[in-house]
Design a protein around this motif. Structure first.
Motif: not given
Length: 168
Positions: A75-76, A97-101
């Protein structure tokens, strides 16, 4: 007409010699400093549990190391671009990354370690910290990645401590 032909010949000759003199823009030893991280890896946490998989590929005629991370549960995910900047004499990394970080780091190789740091950032506690990530090439070919949060040169937290084992 004569002038046009002369200009075309001059420009063609000029660009041709420029292309020949810069055939390999990233072929210095400095550009190879992070090659030990290239490959397909299985990554485990310090306690030996599976952390994820990482693929690092040298691209753009050897000018960029591109990282593609997939966490243990899939998922990450994240990607980084890593390159040696001739103008600053340092390596740079941009991680997204896909969390927007995102994270920007700079540094250099010292012996068997690539050490990069971020600019200071302000935490919600009001203090300024620095991200420091060290990739260590071990004698057995594995790579340890240690991500520390630093306060005035002292590690106050470990964000990640992983061991890379090659899959290929």
């Amino acid at each position: 007409m004569k002038y046009s032909i002369l200009i075309v010949i001059f420009l063609t000759a000029g660009f041709g010699s420029l292309a020949q003199s810069s055939e390999c823009n990233c072929c210095s030893e400095n550009h190879d400093d992070f090659d030990f991280w290239e490959g397909k890896w299985e990554v485990t946490n310090k306690d030996g549990t599976f952390a994820g998989k990482n693929t690092i590929v040298k691209m753009q005629d050897g000018c960029v190391l591109t990282e593609n991370w997939i966490g243990a549960k899939g998922q990450y995910t994240g990607t980084s671009l890593n390159f040696y900047n001739d103008k600053t004499g340092q390596w740079e990394q941009l991680w997204v990354d896909n969390s927007g970080s995102h994270l920007k780091l700079t540094g250099n190789r010292i012996e068997n370690q690539m050490i990069m740091k971020s600019l200071p950032f302000e935490h919600k506690d009001g203090k300024k910290y620095v991200n420091k990530i060290t990739w260590t090439l071990n004698k057995d070919g594995t790579v340890r990645q240690l991500w520390e949060i630093m306060d005035n040169g002292t590690a106050v937290n470990v964000a990640f401590d992983g061991l890379y084992k090659k899959l290929d």
